[in-house]
Design an enzyme around this catalytic site. Structure first.
Site, PDB file in Angstrom:
ATOM      1  N   GLU A   1       0.829  -1.209   0.000  1.00 32.17           N
ATOM      2  CA  GLU A   1       0.000   0.000   0.000  1.00 32.17           C
ATOM      3  C   GLU A   1       0.866   1.264   0.000  1.00 32.17           C
ATOM      4  OE1 GLU A   1      -2.614  -0.705   3.326  1.00 32.17           O
ATOM      5  OE2 GLU A   1      -3.861  -2.091   2.194  1.00 32.17           O
TER       6      GLU A   1
ATOM      7  N   GLU B   1      -6.382  -7.960  -1.000  1.00 38.12           N
ATOM      8  CA  GLU B   1      -6.935  -7.996   0.351  1.00 38.12           C
ATOM      9  C   GLU B   1      -8.453  -7.847   0.266  1.00 38.12           C
ATOM     10  OE1 GLU B   1      -5.118  -5.323   3.132  1.00 38.12           O
ATOM     11  OE2 GLU B   1      -3.137  -6.263   2.968  1.00 38.12           O
TER      12      GLU B   1
END
Length: 603
Positions: A185, A260
């Site tokens: 991320e 995710e």
């Protein structure tokens, strides 16, 4: 086939523990391209469930992997927490107990699963400092997740240590590792494209050849900053065509997947338990399966933030939200490793889209309860202080090469001796004493930074500030989060000088070496003996205590706090023994012994 050959095969199957056929050491090819993944030149849909070896006792790893497989997954994803494996610069542990990463990889392979390898260097994961080692914070002006030379040198040392293991278990070398994640991320943190290229080139120079992937939110800004040319694009999360199309605007040939998919969610102290209802996650999974999209459940099984590993969030400057000890996450496989109704619903859904019958759900592991046991006073932290270090003004514990536990700051008051005490800043929870008498607490989670010091009859009153470090911030811009007193202390505006600092790591070694004493004062250790006829997993209820840490037979179960929502701490059965078990409780406030009880559920 003759009888001799048949007997030979049966004996071989017996000796292999039934893993023949699952323990696939065959070399495979795995590549990206044409908007999908290719295993042995055939389209391959990754259906992955994530767990973290650092959060699950090593004895339970195989059980949890089997649970993930029985849920309908063909792959396991795992974070590797850098700070869990390198506690001091150059001091690595990849071999002992829960640190034995090779053993985990072997279990994944033996159970017939592939592996998505997430080595950081930054992981987030609601883990202390996002997996970065706290020793980095002993460098006063360090910058992280960029080309700061001090940070780069530490990352390079870590990757050079880890890369031989990755090479050994790459899928093209007969191992289970399909892909390695470059960063995590990154588009939510920074935009240093040279840093991303450097990470890529470092892994390649170390001989790692499998494809890479990144993971970012499905927004243009995050994808532009966080993706890397030629790497698969993971989306956190994605369960719609519009989200899957977003990365294709940057690269029309990219292999995109949901890296995710959240079946649950994290929880901070003082919140209600967070989660996600089964219907919403099932709807997401149904869309992904119907459209042949690869995805990873984050998490299939959460486990526990044992010890001091729980992280924290800071959505804006001045806001501090530490995570609870449990990482149950409302995941399909709960903290104790049991199948939840959510698990069974997702397993049933997976079976509808699977061409093969899913394996049976493993039996749950033994669990126990125990009746109320009253603890007894044992000693106090005040009678077990280490040698002091003299400092002019308070400094964070990292500057004293301490990375967890408690730190005590002590000074004698001259000039100003009562009034408004201000501490800039307490990270994260302080109890304040004047001449040994408890005055009050300062709690970062409530935005507190001051209290009133009463008048004392002493010529030079002794001021003690005992600071508990909680989780370091693990996400976004506020990650430089040193612990202890991070700036200075004033009394009615006068800066207080000439302190002593006592580093109290609260390690298992420290706790085992405590000396009994009769002092009764906040900052107490209590002991209880748990006599068991049988062992098994349990939750220890701490509602009769206030705020602190619990150790069972030397194992740190993590933090408890009566602000909730968590009042019970998970104790793995493999850490218990038949007969007497020693429970040591440290409490920041309590002076009277409380009782503990054993239960089979988190609530």
């Amino acid at each position: 086939m003759n009888k001799t050959s048949l007997l030979t095969i049966l004996l071989f199957l017996l000796l292999c523990g039934g893993h023949v056929g699952a323990h696939d050491k065959q070399k495979h090819s795995f590549r990206l391209g044409e908007n999908q993944f290719w295993l042995d030149e055939k389209p391959f849909q990754i259906i992955s469930g994530e767990m973290h070896p650092a959060r699950v006792p090593v004895e339970y790893w195989r059980h949890r992997v089997r649970m993930i497989k029985a849920m309908g997954c063909n792959t396991v994803a795992c974070y590797v927490m850098w700070n869990y494996h390198e506690s001091e610069p150059g001091k690595f542990d990849f071999q002992t107990g829960n640190h034995n990463l090779e053993h985990f990889i072997q279990i994944v392979q033996e159970e017939g699963m592939f592996l998505l390898f997430r080595p950081g260097p930054y992981t987030c994961g609601e883990w202390d400092f996002g997996g970065l080692p706290a020793y980095l914070l002993s460098v006063p002006d360090i910058k992280i997740r960029c080309m700061d030379s001090r940070y780069v040198a530490a990352v390079e040392r870590y990757i050079k240590q880890l890369s031989p293991l990755v090479r050994k278990y790459e899928v093209n070398n007969g191992g289970p590792i399909l892909m390695v994640q470059l960063e995590n991320e990154y588009g939510s943190y920074g935009n240093d494209r040279s840093y991303m290229k450097w990470l890529h080139d470092l892994w390649r120079s170390e001989g790692v050849t499998v494809p890479f992937y990144t993971a970012d939110g499905a927004t243009p800004a995050m994808l532009e900053a966080g993706t890397y040319p030629g790497a698969a694009v993971g989306l956190d999360p994605a369960a719609s065509q519009a989200e899957f199309d977003e990365p294709l605007k940057l690269d029309s040939t990219a292999s995109v997947f949901c890296s995710e998919l959240y079946p649950g969610w994290l929880t901070h102290w003082r919140e209600d338990w967070n989660g996600r209802n089964t219907k919403s996650i099932a709807d997401n999974v149904r869309w992904l399966l119907e459209n042949g999209k690869s995805f990873n459940y984050y998490v299939a099984h959460g486990g526990t933030n044992f010890g001091f590993w729980a992280g924290a969030n800071s959505p804006e400057p001045g806001v501090y939200q530490p995570d609870v000890t449990s990482y149950d996450y409302d995941a399909p496989i709960n903290e104790m490793g049991e199948a939840t109704p959510k698990y069974m619903a997702l397993r049933e859904l997976a079976q509808k889209y699977s061409k093969k019958k899913l394996p049976a759900v493993p039996e749950p592991l033994p669990s126990i309860t125990f009746p109320a046991i009253r603890a007894e006073r044992f000693t106090s932290v005040w009678d077990n202080l280490p040698a002091a270090r003299e400092i002019v003004q308070p400094v964070p514990m990292e500057m004293l090469h301490q990375y967890e536990g408690l730190i005590l700051y002590r000074t004698r008051l001259t000039g100003q001796k009562s009034g408004t005490l201000r501490i800039d800043e307490v990270h994260d929870y302080a109890t304040v004493f004047l001449n040994g008498r408890y005055i009050g607490s300062i709690d970062r989670t409530l935005g507190q930074n001051s209290l009133i010091i009463p008048v004392s009859g002493e010529e030079h009153p002794v001021l003690d500030i005992l600071v508990e470090s909680m989780g370091r911030i693990n996400f976004a811009a506020q990650m430089i989060d040193r612990k202890g007193i991070t700036d200075h202390v004033t009394l009615n505006g006068m800066t207080l000088m000439n302190w002593e600092a006592f580093s109290i790591p609260m390690s298992a070694d420290y706790v085992s070496s405590l000396k009994a004493s009769a002092t009764v004062r906040p900052g107490m250790f209590f002991k209880a003996t748990l006599n068991l006829e049988e062992t098994g997993d349990c939750y220890i209820d701490m509602k009769d205590f206030t705020k602190g840490v619990v150790y069972v037979n030397g194992h740190n179960l993590g933090r408890y706090w009566n602000v909730g929502p968590q009042f019970r701490l998970y104790c793995p059965g493999v850490w218990l023994r038949k007969g007497a078990n020693e429970v040591v409780i440290f409490d920041m406030h309590q002076t009277e012994p409380g009782v503990i009880t054993g239960h089979k559920t988190l609530d």
